[in-house]
Design a protein around this motif. Structure first.
Motif, PDB file in Angstrom:
ATOM      1  N   UNK A 141       0.831  -1.212   0.000  1.00 12.69           N
ATOM      2  CA  UNK A 141       0.000   0.000   0.000  1.00 12.69           C
ATOM      3  C   UNK A 141       0.862   1.256   0.000  1.00 12.69           C
ATOM      4  N   UNK A 142       1.868   1.269   0.853  1.00 14.71           N
ATOM      5  CA  UNK A 142       2.726   2.450   0.974  1.00 14.71           C
ATOM      6  C   UNK A 142       3.542   2.710  -0.283  1.00 14.71           C
ATOM      7  N   UNK A 143       3.886   1.642  -0.999  1.00 15.92           N
ATOM      8  CA  UNK A 143       4.681   1.813  -2.214  1.00 15.92           C
ATOM      9  C   UNK A 143       3.903   2.579  -3.293  1.00 15.92           C
ATOM     10  N   UNK A 144       2.585   2.586  -3.179  1.00 12.35           N
ATOM     11  CA  UNK A 144       1.752   3.304  -4.167  1.00 12.35           C
ATOM     12  C   UNK A 144       1.728   4.804  -3.906  1.00 12.35           C
ATOM     13  N   UNK A 145       2.113   5.205  -2.684  1.00 15.95           N
ATOM     14  CA  UNK A 145       2.044   6.624  -2.325  1.00 15.95           C
ATOM     15  C   UNK A 145       3.378   7.321  -2.567  1.00 15.95           C
ATOM     16  N   UNK A 146       3.333   8.525  -3.141  1.00 13.29           N
ATOM     17  CA  UNK A 146       4.590   9.256  -3.338  1.00 13.29           C
ATOM     18  C   UNK A 146       5.198   9.656  -1.997  1.00 13.29           C
ATOM     19  N   UNK A 147       6.510   9.643  -1.930  1.00 11.99           N
ATOM     20  CA  UNK A 147       7.186  10.026  -0.688  1.00 11.99           C
ATOM     21  C   UNK A 147       8.413  10.877  -1.007  1.00 11.99           C
ATOM     22  N   UNK A 148       8.620  11.919  -0.200  1.00 13.57           N
ATOM     23  CA  UNK A 148       9.786  12.787  -0.424  1.00 13.57           C
ATOM     24  C   UNK A 148      11.061  12.143   0.101  1.00 13.57           C
ATOM     25  N   UNK A 149      10.900  11.307   1.098  1.00 12.76           N
ATOM     26  CA  UNK A 149      12.069  10.661   1.698  1.00 12.76           C
ATOM     27  C   UNK A 149      12.075   9.178   1.322  1.00 12.76           C
ATOM     28  N   UNK A 150      13.249   8.545   1.382  1.00  8.44           N
ATOM     29  CA  UNK A 150      13.290   7.085   1.181  1.00  8.44           C
ATOM     30  C   UNK A 150      12.466   6.386   2.275  1.00  8.44           C
ATOM     31  N   UNK A 151      11.906   5.243   1.922  1.00  9.79           N
ATOM     32  CA  UNK A 151      11.054   4.521   2.878  1.00  9.79           C
ATOM     33  C   UNK A 151      11.878   3.609   3.778  1.00  9.79           C
ATOM     34  N   UNK A 152      11.391   3.460   4.998  1.00  6.51           N
ATOM     35  CA  UNK A 152      12.074   2.581   5.961  1.00  6.51           C
ATOM     36  C   UNK A 152      11.055   1.890   6.854  1.00  6.51           C
TER      37      UNK A 152
END
Ligand SMILES: [Mg+2]
Length: 276
Positions: free
Chosen positions: A76-87
């Motif tokens: 689910x989270x991978x579908x959302x744009x993010x300004x920072x790298x995910x962790x």
């Protein structure tokens, strides 16, 4: 070991039988005195928990359930744009490393926990992984999500811990991603350190304080109230793994008095049991 298992189980049956008698006399707990034979709930509870953790299909199913859910949240989270790298921030013990052999061996000696014997166990680096955990963390890594291990193991446990993680094949098993206790068991400062540079999509733990500072060192009733008020976060941002053997829930019952004797612990536990 096999002999001990049988002995421990037999003893546990006796303990549980005698415990039933004690529960029935709960209203008169003030009459309990320390010279009574101990039911030893604290110690044998750990044995019973280890029997479950090492043998129950239901324990395995709960682990798969948690890690399957975590993967859904990752997707689910991978579908959302993010300004920072995910962790992902995860605890280690009883979140994905199974330390029930330590509990069993210490119980055999009449002990629950001490730093020296714990380090003897962790230095071996031989803990097994919770079912589903290795696949999940490697799935996250395959999606370029970094894993930060925030654990209250001591710095003295670092070498054995890294060996354990590497041998099992967990991603990001290096000094940069393994954040141990240092001078404080409060994990908030370490979480904030990660949050400076990363968007943390999920927190994984077996202890409420693994998720947020709101739970840290709170009294027992308040912990439960906070869980109720944050019910929507569990299975969403907070993924909880099963650990009935130990945790802050024990300390909270005792008012965070780590000096309690086993007699005092048992009296606290008995005062907090409901029969009918
Ligand atoms: Mg833990």
């Amino acid at each position: 070991m096999k002999t001990f298992k049988i002995t421990a189980l037999s003893f546990l049956m006796i303990v549980l039988t005698s415990c039933k008698v004690s529960i029935n006399t709960l209203p008169d707990q003030s009459a309990t005195n320390s010279t009574q034979p101990l039911h030893n709930i604290a110690l044998n509870g750990k044995v019973y928990s280890a029997v479950w953790q090492q043998n129950a299909g239901e324990f395995r199913a709960l682990c798969y359930q948690a890690y399957n859910l975590a993967q859904i949240r990752v997707d689910e989270n991978l579908k959302n744009p993010s300004k920072k790298p995910l962790a992902i921030i995860t605890d280690i013990d009883e979140t994905f490393l199974d330390n029930s052999p330590y509990a069993v061996t210490e119980a055999e000696k009449g002990n629950t926990f001490d730093t020296k014997s714990w380090m003897n166990w962790t230095s071996k680096g031989e803990a097994k992984a919770y079912p589903g955990s290795l696949n999940f963390f490697n799935y996250a890594a395959s999606k370029k999500i970094l894993v930060f291990y925030i654990s209250n193991r001591d710095e003295n446990d670092r070498i054995g811990t890294l060996k354990n993680l590497k041998d099992l094949g967990f991603p990001n098993a290096d000094n940069e991603h393994l954040m141990l206790k240092g001078t404080s068991s409060d994990k908030e400062a370490r979480r904030l350190e990660v949050l400076k540079n990363y968007e943390v999509i999920i927190y994984m733990g077996d202890n409420l304080a693994d998720f947020s500072k709101i739970f840290t060192k709170k009294p027992q009733a308040e912990r439960n109230d906070l869980v109720d008020r944050n019910a929507a976060e569990f299975g969403k941002r907070f993924i909880m793994l099963p650990n009935s053997g130990y945790g802050d829930w024990e300390s909270a019952l005792e008012g965070y008095n780590n000096q309690s004797t086993s007699t005092e612990k048992d009296q606290v536990f008995l005062r907090n049991l409901r029969g009918y």
